[in-house]
Write a protein that holds these residues in place. Structure first.
Motif, PDB file in Angstrom:
ATOM      1  N   GLN A  25       0.830  -1.208   0.000  1.00  0.00           N
ATOM      2  CA  GLN A  25       0.000   0.000   0.000  1.00  0.00           C
ATOM      3  C   GLN A  25       0.864   1.258   0.000  1.00  0.00           C
ATOM      4  OE1 GLN A  25      -2.332  -0.538   3.547  1.00  0.00           O
ATOM      5  NE2 GLN A  25      -4.037  -1.510   2.462  1.00  0.00           N
ATOM      6  N   VAL A  26       1.834   1.287   0.895  1.00  0.00           N
ATOM      7  CA  VAL A  26       2.703   2.463   1.005  1.00  0.00           C
ATOM      8  C   VAL A  26       3.479   2.689  -0.277  1.00  0.00           C
ATOM      9  CG1 VAL A  26       4.723   3.400   2.193  1.00  0.00           C
ATOM     10  CG2 VAL A  26       2.888   2.334   3.508  1.00  0.00           C
ATOM     11  N   TRP A  27       4.009   1.595  -0.867  1.00  0.00           N
ATOM     12  CA  TRP A  27       4.781   1.716  -2.101  1.00  0.00           C
ATOM     13  C   TRP A  27       3.907   2.224  -3.244  1.00  0.00           C
ATOM     14  CZ3 TRP A  27       9.368   2.305  -4.058  1.00  0.00           C
ATOM     15  CH2 TRP A  27       9.625   1.976  -5.379  1.00  0.00           C
ATOM     16  N   GLN A  79      18.470   7.130   0.034  1.00  0.00           N
ATOM     17  CA  GLN A  79      19.269   7.429   1.214  1.00  0.00           C
ATOM     18  C   GLN A  79      18.555   6.976   2.478  1.00  0.00           C
ATOM     19  OE1 GLN A  79      20.058  11.757   0.562  1.00  0.00           O
ATOM     20  NE2 GLN A  79      22.120  11.240   1.243  1.00  0.00           N
ATOM     21  N   LEU A  80      17.254   7.208   2.488  1.00  0.00           N
ATOM     22  CA  LEU A  80      16.441   6.868   3.648  1.00  0.00           C
ATOM     23  C   LEU A  80      16.496   5.374   3.945  1.00  0.00           C
ATOM     24  CD1 LEU A  80      14.523   8.433   5.556  1.00  0.00           C
ATOM     25  CD2 LEU A  80      12.640   7.751   4.069  1.00  0.00           C
ATOM     26  N   SER A  81      16.587   4.559   2.894  1.00  0.00           N
ATOM     27  CA  SER A  81      16.588   3.108   3.085  1.00  0.00           C
ATOM     28  C   SER A  81      17.845   2.610   3.791  1.00  0.00           C
ATOM     29  CB  SER A  81      16.443   2.406   1.732  1.00  0.00           C
ATOM     30  OG  SER A  81      17.600   2.585   0.937  1.00  0.00           O
ATOM     31  N   THR A 116      10.784   6.043  10.197  1.00  0.00           N
ATOM     32  CA  THR A 116       9.991   4.978  10.799  1.00  0.00           C
ATOM     33  C   THR A 116      10.127   3.709   9.969  1.00  0.00           C
ATOM     34  OG1 THR A 116       8.025   5.591   9.539  1.00  0.00           O
ATOM     35  CG2 THR A 116       8.345   6.683  11.662  1.00  0.00           C
ATOM     36  N   ARG A 117       9.584   2.638  10.488  1.00  0.00           N
ATOM     37  CA  ARG A 117       9.708   1.353   9.794  1.00  0.00           C
ATOM     38  C   ARG A 117       9.054   1.399   8.415  1.00  0.00           C
ATOM     39  NH1 ARG A 117      11.188  -2.935  12.793  1.00  0.00           N
ATOM     40  NH2 ARG A 117      10.307  -1.953  14.663  1.00  0.00           N
ATOM     41  N   LEU A 118       7.912   2.073   8.312  1.00  0.00           N
ATOM     42  CA  LEU A 118       7.251   2.188   7.008  1.00  0.00           C
ATOM     43  C   LEU A 118       8.129   2.922   6.010  1.00  0.00           C
ATOM     44  CD1 LEU A 118       3.507   3.070   7.717  1.00  0.00           C
ATOM     45  CD2 LEU A 118       4.459   0.909   6.937  1.00  0.00           C
ATOM     46  N   ALA A 119       8.754   4.013   6.467  1.00  0.00           N
ATOM     47  CA  ALA A 119       9.584   4.815   5.568  1.00  0.00           C
ATOM     48  C   ALA A 119      10.836   4.055   5.145  1.00  0.00           C
ATOM     49  CB  ALA A 119       9.967   6.122   6.250  1.00  0.00           C
ATOM     50  N   LEU A 120      11.408   3.264   6.047  1.00  0.00           N
ATOM     51  CA  LEU A 120      12.625   2.522   5.724  1.00  0.00           C
ATOM     52  C   LEU A 120      12.377   1.451   4.669  1.00  0.00           C
ATOM     53  CD1 LEU A 120      14.264   2.040   9.242  1.00  0.00           C
ATOM     54  CD2 LEU A 120      15.009   3.546   7.425  1.00  0.00           C
ATOM     55  N   ASP A 121      11.155   0.919   4.625  1.00  0.00           N
ATOM     56  CA  ASP A 121      10.838  -0.148   3.664  1.00  0.00           C
ATOM     57  C   ASP A 121      10.499   0.377   2.287  1.00  0.00           C
ATOM     58  OD1 ASP A 121      11.258  -2.045   5.570  1.00  0.00           O
ATOM     59  OD2 ASP A 121       9.142  -2.264   6.117  1.00  0.00           O
ATOM     60  N   ILE A 122      10.373   1.701   2.141  1.00  0.00           N
ATOM     61  CA  ILE A 122       9.884   2.267   0.884  1.00  0.00           C
ATOM     62  C   ILE A 122      10.778   1.916  -0.285  1.00  0.00           C
ATOM     63  CG2 ILE A 122       9.601   4.438  -0.365  1.00  0.00           C
ATOM     64  CD1 ILE A 122       8.342   5.614   2.114  1.00  0.00           C
ATOM     65  N   ALA A 123      12.096   2.081  -0.145  1.00  0.00           N
ATOM     66  CA  ALA A 123      13.010   1.960  -1.289  1.00  0.00           C
ATOM     67  C   ALA A 123      13.057   0.571  -1.880  1.00  0.00           C
ATOM     68  CB  ALA A 123      14.415   2.379  -0.877  1.00  0.00           C
ATOM     69  N   SER A 124      12.702  -0.455  -1.115  1.00  0.00           N
ATOM     70  CA  SER A 124      12.743  -1.814  -1.658  1.00  0.00           C
ATOM     71  C   SER A 124      11.451  -2.186  -2.362  1.00  0.00           C
ATOM     72  CB  SER A 124      13.030  -2.823  -0.540  1.00  0.00           C
ATOM     73  OG  SER A 124      12.031  -2.753   0.456  1.00  0.00           O
ATOM     74  N   GLY A 125      10.441  -1.294  -2.320  1.00  0.00           N
ATOM     75  CA  GLY A 125       9.191  -1.558  -3.012  1.00  0.00           C
ATOM     76  C   GLY A 125       8.406  -2.655  -2.321  1.00  0.00           C
ATOM     77  N   PRO A 126       7.325  -3.154  -2.967  1.00  0.00           N
ATOM     78  CA  PRO A 126       6.519  -4.203  -2.357  1.00  0.00           C
ATOM     79  C   PRO A 126       7.287  -5.498  -2.292  1.00  0.00           C
ATOM     80  CG  PRO A 126       5.841  -3.862  -4.619  1.00  0.00           C
ATOM     81  CD  PRO A 126       6.868  -2.803  -4.317  1.00  0.00           C
ATOM     82  N   LYS A 127       6.978  -6.315  -1.301  1.00  0.00           N
ATOM     83  CA  LYS A 127       7.627  -7.614  -1.192  1.00  0.00           C
ATOM     84  C   LYS A 127       7.198  -8.489  -2.354  1.00  0.00           C
ATOM     85  CE  LYS A 127       7.921  -7.537   3.838  1.00  0.00           C
ATOM     86  NZ  LYS A 127       7.330  -6.256   4.093  1.00  0.00           N
TER      87      LYS A 127
END
Length: 460
Positions: free
Chosen positions: A205-207, A233-235, A273-284
């Protein structure tokens, strides 16, 4: 009967980068963080090839690179060649003697080496010089991030408990087609795509939400390259660590403010936050249809499904209850328990809303209660199969626009026109009884012209 359902196109990182122009990609690879993030998400064999030629400043012959894998891996090699070419990580060049070779993108090589080995300009984010007197712990950040994101989801399901979301978020929901404003109405209503969005995993959803934001970055006066560079950078930042915003440009400050929907706090400093850190890798991987349960799912799951189609949701969250109600008939509600039942009609209603059977099954598996993992499967196979069978009931027929041809003078004329349409792949249906045939709407004009020529020649 219905047209087969369309699922949301939630691109992964590489699929998104492929949509960017060559100029944008070349500028993007000027950021070491971007190069490292792209390299990190490559398939293992692709990373192996990159590392073997990273310190080679000239083209490497294709024949030599092809010898690095066994003949059985020829298809896999073909796939990575296509991927690395589309991402502009390397290009085909002609070497001396007419040999064909691959040359690594010089900009990508330079910045990836800098990210891996150090040296060059500093690219990682720096914490502020002074300590934050109101430092936030990881638990608080997680709670804040999910609270902010659930505000968006509450708004979409029409919950009265949601807080006001930003005007930027409202614009993105409309731009993405997740919500729309009906003629004569002031309020936004959820769309078919919006229902699908609600049952996606949080990371997906976030991605997806972020991709829609990036589509509008230029219109907002932001530099897409700077935004993407900051996300990469955030990732590589640390969860719970605060970072300074003093050296950021005005555009990045504005972008950072918009990221508050993902729980990114900004008070002269910001906490990823955890949501922001996961952004750069896209959806699982396979997030939309074949989501598998992780250890975090096992600890946070709340749904039990029995073979009698009863659903027990141990939750007091109005949002989680609203999501279950998308495909269940709710029967009882207690302070921390909701009981519902999956019926043919409740599933068909979800399908009519745009939700797919695979998404319902994935949602139930993903949010299964920890007790369900003690005796797999977490979702009874009879339930999963029945939900898919109810979906198949609606997909037995597919409507297509077409043009009917009938009243042929002879069987020979019918066969000539049928064969012509069949050869061109525009024949949808035919029957010799009554000499009738249907061609696609797109192929009608071509078939009509052929029939006119044939009729003219036959009458001469």
């Amino acid at each position: 009967m219905s047209v087969q359902q369309r699922t949301l196109d939630c691109k992964d990182l590489h699929s998104y980068l492929k949509t960017l122009t060559a100029t944008v990609l070349d500028r993007l690879y000027n950021h070491p963080a971007t190069c490292l993030a792209v390299f990190r998400e490559l398939p293992e064999l692709s990373r192996l090839y990159i590392m073997r030629i990273l310190f080679v400043d000239q083209a490497v012959p294709k024949a030599i690179m092809g010898s690095w894998v066994s003949p059985n891996s020829a298809k896999e090699l073909e796939d990575i060649v296509k991927l690395l070419t589309e991402l502009r990580l390397w290009q085909e060049v002609e070497m001396q003697g007419g040999l064909k070779g691959w040359l690594l993108n010089p900009t990508f090589r330079r910045n990836l080496k800098g990210a891996l080995l150090g040296g060059g300009n500093e690219w990682s984010m720096k914490p502020p010089m002074d300590a934050d007197p109101k430092a936030r712990g990881i638990a608080i950040l997680d709670e804040y991030a999910m609270g902010r994101w659930e505000c968006v989801l509450h708004f979409m399901v029409g919950s009265h408990q949601h807080e006001v979301i930003s005007s930027d978020a409202l614009q993105i929901l409309q731009h993405a087609g997740l919500m729309k404003k009906e003629p004569g109405e002031n309020q936004l209503t959820i769309t078919r795509d919006g229902f699908q969005f609600l049952l996606m995993d949080t990371s997906a959803q976030v991605w997806y939400f972020l991709l829609q934001y990036l589509d509008t970055a230029t219109a907002r006066g932001l530099d897409l390259i700077d935004c993407l560079g900051f996300l990469f950078q955030l990732s590589f930042s640390t969860l719970g660590q605060d970072y300074s915003t003093d050296s950021m440009s005005d555009g990045l400050q504005k972008f950072l403010q918009h990221l508050r929907e993902f729980g990114l706090r900004k008070d002269g400093r910001f906490y990823p936050t955890r949501l922001a850190l996961d952004i750069a890798s896209g959806p699982k991987k396979s997030m939309l249809n074949t989501m598998t349960a992780t250890s975090s799912n096992q600890s946070s799951g709340y749904i039990v499904v029995e073979t009698n189609y009863r659903v027990y949701a141990y939750t007091d969250s109005s949002l989680q209850v609203a999501l279950i109600a998308l495909f269940c008939e709710l029967m009882y509600r207690f302070p921390n328990l909701v009981v519902g039942i999956i019926t043919r009609e409740s599933v068909r209603q979800a399908l009519r809303s745009g939700i797919t059977a695979d998404q319902i099954v994935s949602f139930l598996r993903q949010h299964a209660h920890p007790e369900c993992y003690k005796e797999p499967p977490v979702l009874p196979s009879t339930i999963a199969d029945q939900i898919k069978l109810w979906a198949i009931e609606r997909d037995r027929f597919i409507y297509k626009d077409g043009v009917l041809y009938n009243q042929f003078d002879s069987q020979a004329d019918f066969e000539i026109l049928k064969n012509y349409a069949q050869e061109r792949g525009v024949l949808v249906w035919h029957t010799t009884h009554g000499r009738k045939m249907v061609v696609t709407k797109e192929g009608h004009e071509e078939v009509r012209k052929f029939w006119k020529r044939h009729s003219r020649n036959g009458s001469m």
